[in-house]
Design a protein around this motif. Sequence first.
Motif, PDB file in Angstrom:
ATOM      1  N   UNK A  20      52.931 123.341  47.317  1.00  0.00           N
ATOM      2  CA  UNK A  20      52.532 122.039  47.855  1.00  0.00           C
ATOM      3  C   UNK A  20      51.049 121.781  47.606  1.00  0.00           C
ATOM      4  N   UNK A  21      50.219 122.817  47.699  1.00  0.00           N
ATOM      5  CA  UNK A  21      48.796 122.651  47.413  1.00  0.00           C
ATOM      6  C   UNK A  21      48.573 122.311  45.948  1.00  0.00           C
ATOM      7  N   UNK A  22      49.310 122.952  45.052  1.00  0.00           N
ATOM      8  CA  UNK A  22      49.205 122.624  43.630  1.00  0.00           C
ATOM      9  C   UNK A  22      49.708 121.207  43.367  1.00  0.00           C
ATOM     10  N   UNK A  23      50.726 120.786  44.101  1.00  0.00           N
ATOM     11  CA  UNK A  23      51.270 119.438  43.951  1.00  0.00           C
ATOM     12  C   UNK A  23      50.283 118.382  44.422  1.00  0.00           C
ATOM     13  N   UNK A  24      49.428 118.705  45.392  1.00  0.00           N
ATOM     14  CA  UNK A  24      48.522 117.696  45.948  1.00  0.00           C
ATOM     15  C   UNK A  24      47.557 117.155  44.901  1.00  0.00           C
ATOM     16  N   UNK A  43      46.462 110.537  51.959  1.00  0.00           N
ATOM     17  CA  UNK A  43      47.819 110.348  51.450  1.00  0.00           C
ATOM     18  C   UNK A  43      48.349 111.639  50.836  1.00  0.00           C
ATOM     19  N   UNK A  44      47.520 112.320  50.041  1.00  0.00           N
ATOM     20  CA  UNK A  44      47.992 113.542  49.384  1.00  0.00           C
ATOM     21  C   UNK A  44      48.302 114.628  50.413  1.00  0.00           C
ATOM     22  N   UNK A  45      47.575 114.670  51.530  1.00  0.00           N
ATOM     23  CA  UNK A  45      47.858 115.671  52.571  1.00  0.00           C
ATOM     24  C   UNK A  45      49.205 115.394  53.224  1.00  0.00           C
ATOM     25  N   UNK A  46      49.500 114.125  53.505  1.00  0.00           N
ATOM     26  CA  UNK A  46      50.768 113.779  54.145  1.00  0.00           C
ATOM     27  C   UNK A  46      51.952 114.078  53.235  1.00  0.00           C
ATOM     28  N   UNK A  47      51.851 113.681  51.981  1.00  0.00           N
ATOM     29  CA  UNK A  47      52.979 113.885  51.067  1.00  0.00           C
ATOM     30  C   UNK A  47      53.100 115.363  50.682  1.00  0.00           C
ATOM     31  N   UNK A  48      51.970 116.066  50.549  1.00  0.00           N
ATOM     32  CA  UNK A  48      52.032 117.501  50.256  1.00  0.00           C
ATOM     33  C   UNK A  48      52.675 118.260  51.414  1.00  0.00           C
ATOM     34  N   UNK A  79      46.394 122.153  53.803  1.00  0.00           N
ATOM     35  CA  UNK A  79      47.020 120.950  53.262  1.00  0.00           C
ATOM     36  C   UNK A  79      46.082 119.747  53.274  1.00  0.00           C
ATOM     37  N   UNK A  80      45.024 119.806  54.061  1.00  0.00           N
ATOM     38  CA  UNK A  80      44.047 118.720  54.070  1.00  0.00           C
ATOM     39  C   UNK A  80      44.028 117.879  55.319  1.00  0.00           C
ATOM     40  N   UNK A  81      44.662 118.341  56.403  1.00  0.00           N
ATOM     41  CA  UNK A  81      44.607 117.590  57.649  1.00  0.00           C
ATOM     42  C   UNK A  81      43.249 117.803  58.297  1.00  0.00           C
ATOM     43  N   UNK A  82      42.719 116.776  58.966  1.00  0.00           N
ATOM     44  CA  UNK A  82      41.363 116.881  59.540  1.00  0.00           C
ATOM     45  C   UNK A  82      41.301 117.821  60.743  1.00  0.00           C
ATOM     46  N   UNK A  83      40.142 118.452  60.875  1.00  0.00           N
ATOM     47  CA  UNK A  83      39.870 119.333  62.008  1.00  0.00           C
ATOM     48  C   UNK A  83      38.894 118.640  62.941  1.00  0.00           C
ATOM     49  N   UNK A  84      39.173 118.666  64.223  1.00  0.00           N
ATOM     50  CA  UNK A  84      38.264 118.091  65.211  1.00  0.00           C
ATOM     51  C   UNK A  84      37.001 118.950  65.246  1.00  0.00           C
ATOM     52  N   UNK A 111      57.829 109.836  41.904  1.00  0.00           N
ATOM     53  CA  UNK A 111      58.745 110.557  41.034  1.00  0.00           C
ATOM     54  C   UNK A 111      58.046 111.016  39.757  1.00  0.00           C
ATOM     55  N   UNK A 112      57.202 110.157  39.188  1.00  0.00           N
ATOM     56  CA  UNK A 112      56.451 110.540  37.982  1.00  0.00           C
ATOM     57  C   UNK A 112      55.549 111.734  38.247  1.00  0.00           C
ATOM     58  N   UNK A 113      54.849 111.710  39.371  1.00  0.00           N
ATOM     59  CA  UNK A 113      53.902 112.785  39.665  1.00  0.00           C
ATOM     60  C   UNK A 113      54.620 114.085  40.020  1.00  0.00           C
ATOM     61  N   UNK A 114      55.723 113.996  40.758  1.00  0.00           N
ATOM     62  CA  UNK A 114      56.494 115.207  41.049  1.00  0.00           C
ATOM     63  C   UNK A 114      57.096 115.759  39.766  1.00  0.00           C
ATOM     64  N   UNK A 115      57.556 114.870  38.882  1.00  0.00           N
ATOM     65  CA  UNK A 115      58.067 115.311  37.586  1.00  0.00           C
ATOM     66  C   UNK A 115      56.992 115.974  36.747  1.00  0.00           C
TER      67      UNK A 115
END
Length: 171
Positions: A20-24, A43-48, A79-84, A111-115
């Motif tokens: 998932x990190x490589x996919x981001x 966006x990339x953190x949510x989808x990853x 994954x890139x979620x924010x830390x307080x 789909x293009x990016x996952x492909x």
Amino acid sequence: MLTVLAQLGRTAAPVPLADALALSDFLDLVPGPRGVRGRRYRLSALVAAAAASVLAGARSLSAITEWIGDVPAWACRALGFPTDPLSGTVSVPHPHTLRRLLVQLDGDALDREIGAFLTARAAPAGPGLRAIAVDGKALRGSRTRITGHITLLAAMDHTDHVLAHRGRTRG
């Protein structure tokens, strides 16, 4: 949207978070449907995170949101979620936030990016030719008075990776 992520679920993923990190990196190229105001998560953190949950075995939206809620804080940070900054806690999105986002995403761009990710991730088959199967179908009942029938065309390699697919209306 889950059909796009389902392609990830069919791949062998011994380390879902690493994949998932490589996919981001690829997901940064997907256009975001959200406005500038009120964005709390990348966006990339949510989808990853959704992709990591699918790679880990989640098969529904509720399973995806449960996995994100249960994942350890270090994985959320990765994954890139924010830390307080004051408490050091990592905030994860509400399940409705993730559902709304996944429904609004451009499915073709995702789909293009996952492909592209799966193609880059696939090991070369070795010397020689690579086998690719191509199949086309005309969708029954898709013809109207105004438009012709819809034809779908897909190309797939023999490791079950969809390389490309297109749909077009024929007159």
